[in-house]
Design a protein around this motif. Structure first.
Motif, PDB file in Angstrom:
ATOM      1  N   PHE A 204       0.624 -22.585  25.134  1.00 32.46           N
ATOM      2  CA  PHE A 204       0.660 -21.588  26.204  1.00 32.46           C
ATOM      3  C   PHE A 204       0.943 -20.203  25.643  1.00 32.46           C
ATOM      4  N   MET A 205       1.934 -20.106  24.763  1.00 30.64           N
ATOM      5  CA  MET A 205       2.263 -18.810  24.167  1.00 30.64           C
ATOM      6  C   MET A 205       1.148 -18.320  23.250  1.00 30.64           C
ATOM      7  N   LEU A 206       0.455 -19.257  22.605  1.00 32.66           N
ATOM      8  CA  LEU A 206      -0.636 -18.884  21.714  1.00 32.66           C
ATOM      9  C   LEU A 206      -1.797 -18.277  22.496  1.00 32.66           C
ATOM     10  N   PHE A 207      -1.970 -18.676  23.740  1.00 35.00           N
ATOM     11  CA  PHE A 207      -3.013 -18.084  24.574  1.00 35.00           C
ATOM     12  C   PHE A 207      -2.521 -16.847  25.326  1.00 35.00           C
ATOM     13  N   LYS A 208      -1.266 -16.869  25.761  1.00 30.75           N
ATOM     14  CA  LYS A 208      -0.748 -15.779  26.588  1.00 30.75           C
ATOM     15  C   LYS A 208      -0.700 -14.444  25.839  1.00 30.75           C
ATOM     16  N   ASN A 209      -0.173 -14.434  24.637  1.00 38.03           N
ATOM     17  CA  ASN A 209      -0.005 -13.172  23.907  1.00 38.03           C
ATOM     18  C   ASN A 209      -1.330 -12.491  23.575  1.00 38.03           C
ATOM     19  N   PRO A 210      -2.349 -13.185  23.038  1.00 42.77           N
ATOM     20  CA  PRO A 210      -3.613 -12.489  22.777  1.00 42.77           C
ATOM     21  C   PRO A 210      -4.325 -12.022  24.050  1.00 42.77           C
ATOM     22  N   ILE A 211      -4.231 -12.791  25.112  1.00 40.49           N
ATOM     23  CA  ILE A 211      -4.888 -12.374  26.355  1.00 40.49           C
ATOM     24  C   ILE A 211      -4.215 -11.114  26.897  1.00 40.49           C
ATOM     25  N   GLN A 212      -2.889 -11.069  26.856  1.00 41.25           N
ATOM     26  CA  GLN A 212      -2.199  -9.845  27.278  1.00 41.25           C
ATOM     27  C   GLN A 212      -2.564  -8.677  26.376  1.00 41.25           C
ATOM     28  N   GLY A 213      -2.690  -8.935  25.086  1.00 36.36           N
ATOM     29  CA  GLY A 213      -3.076  -7.883  24.152  1.00 36.36           C
ATOM     30  C   GLY A 213      -4.475  -7.364  24.427  1.00 36.36           C
ATOM     31  N   LEU A 214      -5.405  -8.263  24.733  1.00 36.14           N
ATOM     32  CA  LEU A 214      -6.778  -7.840  25.034  1.00 36.14           C
ATOM     33  C   LEU A 214      -6.845  -7.022  26.318  1.00 36.14           C
ATOM     34  N   LEU A 215      -6.063  -7.428  27.313  1.00 36.40           N
ATOM     35  CA  LEU A 215      -6.098  -6.719  28.593  1.00 36.40           C
ATOM     36  C   LEU A 215      -5.437  -5.338  28.518  1.00 36.40           C
TER      37      LEU A 215
ATOM     38  N   LYS B 210     -12.120   9.886  17.693  1.00 36.04           N
ATOM     39  CA  LYS B 210     -13.331   9.330  17.092  1.00 36.04           C
ATOM     40  C   LYS B 210     -13.019   8.166  16.152  1.00 36.04           C
ATOM     41  N   GLN B 211     -11.876   8.211  15.489  1.00 41.80           N
ATOM     42  CA  GLN B 211     -11.527   7.173  14.530  1.00 41.80           C
ATOM     43  C   GLN B 211     -10.783   6.009  15.170  1.00 41.80           C
ATOM     44  N   LEU B 212     -10.296   6.191  16.372  1.00 42.06           N
ATOM     45  CA  LEU B 212      -9.481   5.168  17.007  1.00 42.06           C
ATOM     46  C   LEU B 212     -10.302   3.993  17.532  1.00 42.06           C
ATOM     47  N   TRP B 213     -11.597   4.165  17.742  1.00 38.51           N
ATOM     48  CA  TRP B 213     -12.402   3.045  18.258  1.00 38.51           C
ATOM     49  C   TRP B 213     -12.469   1.916  17.236  1.00 38.51           C
ATOM     50  N   LEU B 214     -12.486   2.241  15.939  1.00 42.17           N
ATOM     51  CA  LEU B 214     -12.501   1.209  14.911  1.00 42.17           C
ATOM     52  C   LEU B 214     -11.176   0.448  14.895  1.00 42.17           C
ATOM     53  N   VAL B 215     -10.103   1.151  15.110  1.00 44.82           N
ATOM     54  CA  VAL B 215      -8.789   0.519  15.165  1.00 44.82           C
ATOM     55  C   VAL B 215      -8.715  -0.430  16.363  1.00 44.82           C
ATOM     56  N   LYS B 216      -9.229   0.019  17.500  1.00 46.44           N
ATOM     57  CA  LYS B 216      -9.242  -0.830  18.694  1.00 46.44           C
ATOM     58  C   LYS B 216     -10.110  -2.062  18.488  1.00 46.44           C
ATOM     59  N   ALA B 217     -11.259  -1.896  17.815  1.00 43.54           N
ATOM     60  CA  ALA B 217     -12.139  -3.033  17.547  1.00 43.54           C
ATOM     61  C   ALA B 217     -11.443  -4.055  16.647  1.00 43.54           C
ATOM     62  N   CYS B 218     -10.709  -3.585  15.666  1.00 39.96           N
ATOM     63  CA  CYS B 218      -9.958  -4.479  14.789  1.00 39.96           C
ATOM     64  C   CYS B 218      -8.873  -5.214  15.574  1.00 39.96           C
ATOM     65  N   TYR B 219      -8.206  -4.516  16.480  1.00 43.04           N
ATOM     66  CA  TYR B 219      -7.167  -5.125  17.314  1.00 43.04           C
ATOM     67  C   TYR B 219      -7.755  -6.222  18.196  1.00 43.04           C
ATOM     68  N   VAL B 220      -8.909  -5.947  18.791  1.00 47.43           N
ATOM     69  CA  VAL B 220      -9.572  -6.950  19.631  1.00 47.43           C
ATOM     70  C   VAL B 220      -9.989  -8.152  18.789  1.00 47.43           C
ATOM     71  N   LEU B 221     -10.527  -7.908  17.599  1.00 43.91           N
ATOM     72  CA  LEU B 221     -10.946  -8.990  16.712  1.00 43.91           C
ATOM     73  C   LEU B 221      -9.758  -9.863  16.310  1.00 43.91           C
ATOM     74  N   MET B 222      -8.639  -9.257  15.986  1.00 47.33           N
ATOM     75  CA  MET B 222      -7.460 -10.037  15.584  1.00 47.33           C
ATOM     76  C   MET B 222      -6.940 -10.880  16.753  1.00 47.33           C
ATOM     77  N   ASN B 223      -7.000 -10.351  17.966  1.00 47.20           N
ATOM     78  CA  ASN B 223      -6.580 -11.139  19.124  1.00 47.20           C
ATOM     79  C   ASN B 223      -7.563 -12.269  19.403  1.00 47.20           C
ATOM     80  N   CYS B 224      -8.849 -12.044  19.145  1.00 45.33           N
ATOM     81  CA  CYS B 224      -9.835 -13.122  19.310  1.00 45.33           C
ATOM     82  C   CYS B 224      -9.622 -14.224  18.277  1.00 45.33           C
ATOM     83  N   VAL B 225      -9.226 -13.861  17.068  1.00 44.59           N
ATOM     84  CA  VAL B 225      -8.917 -14.872  16.050  1.00 44.59           C
ATOM     85  C   VAL B 225      -7.701 -15.690  16.485  1.00 44.59           C
ATOM     86  N   ALA B 226      -6.725 -15.041  17.090  1.00 43.25           N
ATOM     87  CA  ALA B 226      -5.554 -15.760  17.597  1.00 43.25           C
ATOM     88  C   ALA B 226      -5.960 -16.709  18.733  1.00 43.25           C
TER      89      ALA B 226
END
Length: 189
Positions: free
Chosen positions: A107-118, A134-150
């Motif tokens: 449950f916690m493994l799903f809850k934290n990444p979903i909250q992070g994505l939202l 302009k440079q922050l979109w790459l950072v956001k994409a990396c954040y989304v990717l890491m949450n998807c891996v989780a």
């Protein structure tokens, strides 16, 4: 004979008098040197916090501030990846049986990444400036990717627990029936 109570209260203890009285000046004729870094107060009651030898620090430029904000945003974007090894070890060690501990871990493994994505935009809002937008979109994409891996780690765990419908069932009617390669023949002697 009765004693008449006096209207005068008793004197306060010595520690109260010492506490309320101003500090006595330190005699200067001592042979003990001041510790390194100690400076005498410029005026009574106030201590000097800056040395006259060190110049005041100049405020950072906009480019330096933007660089620092980008570094902090990258740290924040990679934070879910830093938690992955620990989560993977905990998922492996909790086993594949349905117990309250393993269910709560999933449950916690799903809850934290979903909250992070939202809340991706809210997380990085404090780092957005005209120079970093302009440079922050790459950072956001990396954040989304890491949450998807989780999330993928969570899917792996619930598959190991047998909670994913990966076998044939009626609701998977589009799947063809599996034909065994060999047929068992019973021999009676």
């Amino acid at each position: 004979m009765e004693q008449v109570p006096s209207s005068k209260p008793p004197p306060p203890p010595q520690w109260v008098i010492d506490l309320n009285s101003p500090s006595r000046p330190k005699p200067r004729n001592t042979n003990i040197a001041n510790p390194p870094g100690y400076t005498e107060a410029a005026s009574a009651g106030k201590r000097s916090t800056t040395s006259s030898k060190t110049p005041a620090r100049k405020p950072p430029t906009t480019a330096e501030t933007d660089t620092l904000k980008l570094k902090k945003s990258w740290e924040l974007a990679l934070a879910p990846a830093k938690a992955l090894p620990m989560n993977a070890i905990m998922m492996y060690m909790s086993g594949n049986s349905l117990q309250i501990f393993s269910i709560m871990m999933v449950f916690m493994l799903f809850k934290n990444p979903i909250q992070g994505l939202l809340s991706t935009n809210e997380v990085f809002r404090r780092f957005e400036t005209d120079g970093t937008k302009k440079q922050l979109w790459l950072v956001k994409a990396c954040y989304v990717l890491m949450n998807c891996v989780a999330l993928a780690l969570g899917v792996w765990k619930i598959n190991g627990m047998g909670l994913l419908p990966t076998t044939r069932s009626d609701w998977l009617a589009w799947e063809t029936e599996r034909v065994p390669l060999e047929r068992a023949v019973f021999a009676f002697n």
